[in-house]
Design an enzyme around this catalytic site. Sequence first.
Site, PDB file in Angstrom:
ATOM      1  N   ARG A 264       0.796  -1.510  -0.088  1.00 13.84           N
ATOM      2  CA  ARG A 264       0.419  -0.233  -0.148  1.00 13.84           C
ATOM      3  C   ARG A 264       1.245   0.821  -0.009  1.00 13.84           C
ATOM      4  O   ARG A 264       1.940   1.729   0.703  1.00 13.84           O
ATOM      5  CB  ARG A 264      -1.241  -0.101   1.085  1.00 13.84           C
ATOM      6  CG  ARG A 264      -1.919  -1.111   1.084  1.00 13.84           C
ATOM      7  CD  ARG A 264      -3.369  -1.130   2.212  1.00 13.84           C
ATOM      8  NE  ARG A 264      -3.678   0.123   1.579  1.00 13.84           N
ATOM      9  CZ  ARG A 264      -4.809  -0.596   2.579  1.00 13.84           C
ATOM     10  NH1 ARG A 264      -4.977  -0.511   4.080  1.00 13.84           N
ATOM     11  NH2 ARG A 264      -5.486   1.638   2.937  1.00 13.84           N
TER      12      ARG A 264
ATOM     13  N   ASP B 137     -15.500   3.860   1.622  1.00 15.24           N
ATOM     14  CA  ASP B 137     -14.651   1.824   1.736  1.00 15.24           C
ATOM     15  C   ASP B 137     -16.672   1.558   1.660  1.00 15.24           C
ATOM     16  O   ASP B 137     -16.658   0.136   1.445  1.00 15.24           O
ATOM     17  CB  ASP B 137     -14.482   2.558   3.719  1.00 15.24           C
ATOM     18  CG  ASP B 137     -13.448   2.873   3.895  1.00 15.24           C
ATOM     19  OD1 ASP B 137     -12.806   2.396   2.686  1.00 15.24           O
ATOM     20  OD2 ASP B 137     -12.640   3.193   4.662  1.00 15.24           O
TER      21      ASP B 137
END
Length: 426
Positions: free
Chosen positions: A119, A312
């Site tokens: 990430r 999200d």
Amino acid sequence: MPINKAKSLKGEIKVPGDKSISHRGVMFGAISEDITELTGFLDGADCRSTIGCFKAMGIDITQEHDHVVIHGKGLHGLSEPQQVLDVGNSGTTTRLISGILAGQPFVSTLNGDESIQKRPMGRIITPLTQMGAYIRSLKNNNCAPLEVGGVPLAPLRYDSPVASAQVKSCVLLAGLYADGITSVTEPVVSRNHTELMLSGFGANIKSEGLTATVVGGPKLVGQKIEVPGDISSAAFFIVAGLICPNADLLIKNVNTNPTRAGIIKVAQDMGGNIELLNERVVSGEPVADIHVTTSELHGCEISGDIIPTLIDELPVIAVMAACASGTTVIKDASELKVKESDRIATVTENLTNMGCDITPTEDGMIISGGMPLKGTLIKTYLDHRIAMAFAIAGLVADGETTFDNEDCCCISYPDFFKTLNNLTNQ
């Protein structure tokens, strides 16, 4: 656990505590004086990673289920860890704790699982370096493992190229250790839990428009915090209540902070029967009970400023779009590519396998809804939100929906399948 088509979905539930607030409660409590007490804490893998990191730096933390007590040692009370700080799968832990570690007189090493090592951390390395911090990607790829800390910090006025609460929070937390005023300006306002909670702990912090500002060197004092339910977890049941037949759900005590609650607006824009009841403020955060019932949904465009408020939730919003008539276009969401999985790719792959007409784009997807879904094996890529989103899809799919790994749900919602099972067996 296989998921089969549901005949109805009825009941009243509470979802786990807000993950963002749980992380921050532990972190801010650790660098405050006196005791911080959290009730409603999310006892998930990510938040336990945060607890483990601060225990490794000498903070006494006790936990009993969703009740956590942190014995803070003040802004300069952390001790040098004797081992690598294990952030697990948690991007929030990695990025926020880096801001705190950048202001310490010792050097720490952060690392986590295979996913976290992919990430992007350049987005925090850049501003922290501009503050004079020592922060280094040990593999020179702008990813974890990271080495952080050991030098004084200078204040910074930072124009962030991305609307990211994790980046903003990292810089503001580093600003607590700088002599002067540190500010972060975003292209779009991201979630503001850090600003709200740090203010409650006593920091001189304010938000004006797109800019958040903090003054260095505050005295932070421990607080009692009631953590509301996480709207990112509630989102799965919001969608389930809208798309399942004979559905009538009440989701109690959910955080409805407008910087997080974009899914409510999108559900309403798509024709969803959704209402907020018992609206109130708890520990500085807006909270409500959410009532949803079966709805006839239609497609819409989801883009622009609303994206950071529902980033999200986009996997389960895509499932909702697949069940709606007409076309839904999701744009400006390239951030989906750097989550626990590339969520543009993983959503596209799994919805395609379920029979949905979906086209991935560079920054989102185009979903032609209304076609019947069929059960299939869901490839989760160890991404908790992918697993849960497609469990909801399984409730309206013909045949059986199974998963290559459902244990990843423990990242944010350990009892997800149990809750789902209870609702479908009323």
